[in-house]
Design an enzyme around this catalytic site. Structure first.
Site, PDB file in Angstrom:
ATOM      1  N   SER A  96      49.600  12.511  46.695  1.00  0.00           N
ATOM      2  CA  SER A  96      50.537  11.415  46.970  1.00  0.00           C
ATOM      3  C   SER A  96      51.744  11.991  47.697  1.00  0.00           C
ATOM      4  O   SER A  96      52.141  13.144  47.446  1.00  0.00           O
ATOM      5  CB  SER A  96      50.980  10.797  45.645  1.00  0.00           C
ATOM      6  OG  SER A  96      52.069   9.938  45.857  1.00  0.00           O
TER       7      SER A  96
ATOM      8  N   TYR B  82      55.207  11.566  37.360  1.00  0.00           N
ATOM      9  CA  TYR B  82      54.072  11.475  38.297  1.00  0.00           C
ATOM     10  C   TYR B  82      54.310  12.397  39.500  1.00  0.00           C
ATOM     11  O   TYR B  82      53.415  13.143  39.898  1.00  0.00           O
ATOM     12  CB  TYR B  82      53.941  10.020  38.749  1.00  0.00           C
ATOM     13  CG  TYR B  82      52.864   9.765  39.786  1.00  0.00           C
ATOM     14  CD1 TYR B  82      51.518   9.749  39.437  1.00  0.00           C
ATOM     15  CD2 TYR B  82      53.193   9.514  41.120  1.00  0.00           C
ATOM     16  CE1 TYR B  82      50.532   9.489  40.389  1.00  0.00           C
ATOM     17  CE2 TYR B  82      52.220   9.252  42.068  1.00  0.00           C
ATOM     18  CZ  TYR B  82      50.892   9.233  41.703  1.00  0.00           C
ATOM     19  OH  TYR B  82      49.921   8.977  42.639  1.00  0.00           O
TER      20      TYR B  82
HETATM   21  N1  LIG Z   1      47.354   3.342  44.536  1.00  0.00           N
HETATM   22  C1  LIG Z   1      48.257   4.029  45.233  1.00  0.00           C
HETATM   23  O1  LIG Z   1      49.135   3.458  45.888  1.00  0.00           O
HETATM   24  C2  LIG Z   1      48.186   5.541  45.269  1.00  0.00           C
HETATM   25  C3  LIG Z   1      49.111   6.214  46.081  1.00  0.00           C
HETATM   26  C4  LIG Z   1      49.060   7.599  46.156  1.00  0.00           C
HETATM   27  C5  LIG Z   1      48.111   8.281  45.433  1.00  0.00           C
HETATM   28  N2  LIG Z   1      47.235   7.611  44.630  1.00  0.00           N
HETATM   29  C6  LIG Z   1      46.248   8.396  43.882  1.00  0.00           C
HETATM   30  O2  LIG Z   1      44.948   7.885  44.121  1.00  0.00           O
HETATM   31  C7  LIG Z   1      44.102   8.130  42.983  1.00  0.00           C
HETATM   32  C8  LIG Z   1      43.434   6.837  42.544  1.00  0.00           C
HETATM   33  O3  LIG Z   1      44.461   5.906  42.252  1.00  0.00           O
HETATM   34  P1  LIG Z   1      44.191   4.330  42.068  1.00  0.00           P
HETATM   35  O4  LIG Z   1      45.292   3.650  42.755  1.00  0.00           O
HETATM   36  O5  LIG Z   1      42.773   4.005  42.377  1.00  0.00           O
HETATM   37  O6  LIG Z   1      44.471   4.233  40.485  1.00  0.00           O
HETATM   38  P2  LIG Z   1      43.833   3.275  39.368  1.00  0.00           P
HETATM   39  O7  LIG Z   1      43.459   1.979  39.958  1.00  0.00           O
HETATM   40  O8  LIG Z   1      44.793   3.313  38.245  1.00  0.00           O
HETATM   41  O9  LIG Z   1      42.483   4.066  38.953  1.00  0.00           O
HETATM   42  C9  LIG Z   1      42.588   5.323  38.348  1.00  0.00           C
HETATM   43  C10 LIG Z   1      41.208   5.869  38.100  1.00  0.00           C
HETATM   44  O10 LIG Z   1      41.346   7.154  37.473  1.00  0.00           O
HETATM   45  C11 LIG Z   1      40.531   7.134  36.301  1.00  0.00           C
HETATM   46  N3  LIG Z   1      41.009   8.039  35.259  1.00  0.00           N
HETATM   47  C12 LIG Z   1      42.217   8.086  34.679  1.00  0.00           C
HETATM   48  N4  LIG Z   1      42.225   9.045  33.732  1.00  0.00           N
HETATM   49  C13 LIG Z   1      40.981   9.588  33.718  1.00  0.00           C
HETATM   50  C14 LIG Z   1      40.363  10.610  32.977  1.00  0.00           C
HETATM   51  N5  LIG Z   1      41.011  11.274  32.004  1.00  0.00           N
HETATM   52  N6  LIG Z   1      39.075  10.923  33.250  1.00  0.00           N
HETATM   53  C15 LIG Z   1      38.404  10.269  34.210  1.00  0.00           C
HETATM   54  N7  LIG Z   1      38.917   9.274  34.941  1.00  0.00           N
HETATM   55  C16 LIG Z   1      40.208   8.949  34.702  1.00  0.00           C
HETATM   56  C17 LIG Z   1      40.553   5.676  35.830  1.00  0.00           C
HETATM   57  O11 LIG Z   1      39.485   5.468  34.907  1.00  0.00           O
HETATM   58  P3  LIG Z   1      39.560   4.378  33.701  1.00  0.00           P
HETATM   59  O12 LIG Z   1      39.073   3.087  34.317  1.00  0.00           O
HETATM   60  O13 LIG Z   1      38.634   4.935  32.678  1.00  0.00           O
HETATM   61  O14 LIG Z   1      40.973   4.315  33.257  1.00  0.00           O
HETATM   62  C18 LIG Z   1      40.380   4.986  37.163  1.00  0.00           C
HETATM   63  O15 LIG Z   1      39.040   5.001  37.566  1.00  0.00           O
HETATM   64  C19 LIG Z   1      45.021   8.727  41.913  1.00  0.00           C
HETATM   65  O16 LIG Z   1      44.908  10.129  41.906  1.00  0.00           O
HETATM   66  C20 LIG Z   1      46.412   8.317  42.384  1.00  0.00           C
HETATM   67  O17 LIG Z   1      47.429   9.184  41.919  1.00  0.00           O
HETATM   68  C21 LIG Z   1      47.246   6.245  44.533  1.00  0.00           C
END
Ligand SMILES: NC(=O)c1ccc[n+]([C@@H]2O[C@H](COP(=O)([O-])OP(=O)(O)OC[C@H]3O[C@@H](n4cnc5c(N)ncnc54)[C@H](OP(=O)(O)O)[C@@H]3O)[C@@H](O)[C@H]2O)c1
Length: 239
Positions: free
Chosen positions: A143, A159
């Protein structure tokens, strides 16, 4: 033509789920890690709608050694090698506006054990499968919040600190694995409309996944150790 194989962590929803579907549509064989496969209905639907066998759902909690080991062993029964690992699973434990005094310290533990240690844990156990690929790639979903040089505000420090640590882990992994032919990068997916990104995020999850998939397919060894945007452009040299 040889099958292209990818392992994606945190594929139950959000960016991981969309990327699993996008890569499967592009002909990849996807090992989709999910913490609770039985409750991962959207991922189950994606697997049912994809070409049979192109999305395999594997139980994986990135915070557990046993779970990671079992996932690696199960993946090895399904594919001979892994071309790409996408370390996507992540958490954003805080609201974002808490002060240091308000922030429960356990949030730091959750963020670091998932966003940093989880990446090291999963990458380690998958190294044997990755090493069998002609050009192994590890893509750490990071990020812009983790860019130390650009941190000016006091928001979401827990974070941000974990993603800064992930960026350093990426650099270390890139240096260690470069002689073994690996390409290791940190990538920002944009501000994406997922549970984590929230409804106000400007980037649709399908669009982020499409860009990430294209970027993964074009990744070259010359890019190892870099921080890229989802289109594969070098985001910054001042992390
Ligand atoms: N969305 C944004 O704007 C954004 C921006 C920058 C970076 N990111 C990064 O992109 C990645 C995905 O984010 P997202 O937006 O898709 O988030 P999200 O919708 O909250 O999804 C997070 C995912 O991570 C999984 N997870 C969390 N803890 C886990 C664990 N202990 N073991 C296995 N899986 C786990 C969750 O599984 P469960 O369903 O089991 O909880 C879910 O599938 C992250 O690394 C985030 O930091 C996102």
């Amino acid at each position: 033509m040889q099958e292209k194989t990818v392992f994606i962590t945190g594929a139950s929803r959000g960016i991981g789920l969309a990327l699993a579907g996008e890569l499967a549509r592009r002909g990849w064989r996807v090992m989709a890690g999910a913490r609770h496969p039985a409750g991962a209905y959207a991922l189950q639907r994606a697997a049912e709608n994809a070409v049979p066998g192109s999305i395999e759902i594997l139980p994986l909690d990135v915070r557990s050694d046993d779970s990671a080991q079992a996932a690696a062993e199960e993946a090895a029964t399904k594919v001979r090698s892994l071309d790409v690992l996408v370390n996507n699973a992540g958490v954003f434990p805080e609201v974002g506006s808490e002060t240091l005094e308000e922030l429960p310290l356990v949030y730091f533990e959750t963020a670091f054990s998932t966003n940093v240690v989880g990446v090291a844990r999963v990458t380690r156990v998958l190294l044997p499968l990755l090493s069998r690929a002609p050009h192994p790639r590890v893509v750490n979903i990071s990020s812009r919040a983790g860019l130390i040089s650009q941190k000016e505000d006091a928001r979401h420090i827990c974070y941000s600190a974990s993603k800064a640590a992930l960026n350093m882990l990426t650099r270390g992994m890139a240096a260690e694995l470069r002689p073994r032919g690996f390409t290791v990068v940190a990538v920002t997916p944009g501000w994406v409309n997922t549970e984590m990104g929230g409804p106000g995020a400007p980037v649709r999850v399908e669009d982020s996944a499409r860009s990430l998939a294209a970027m993964i397919e074009c990744l070259t060894p010359g890019e190892t150790g870099q921080f890229l945007d989802r289109d594969g452009k070098r985001e910054t040299s001042a992390w």
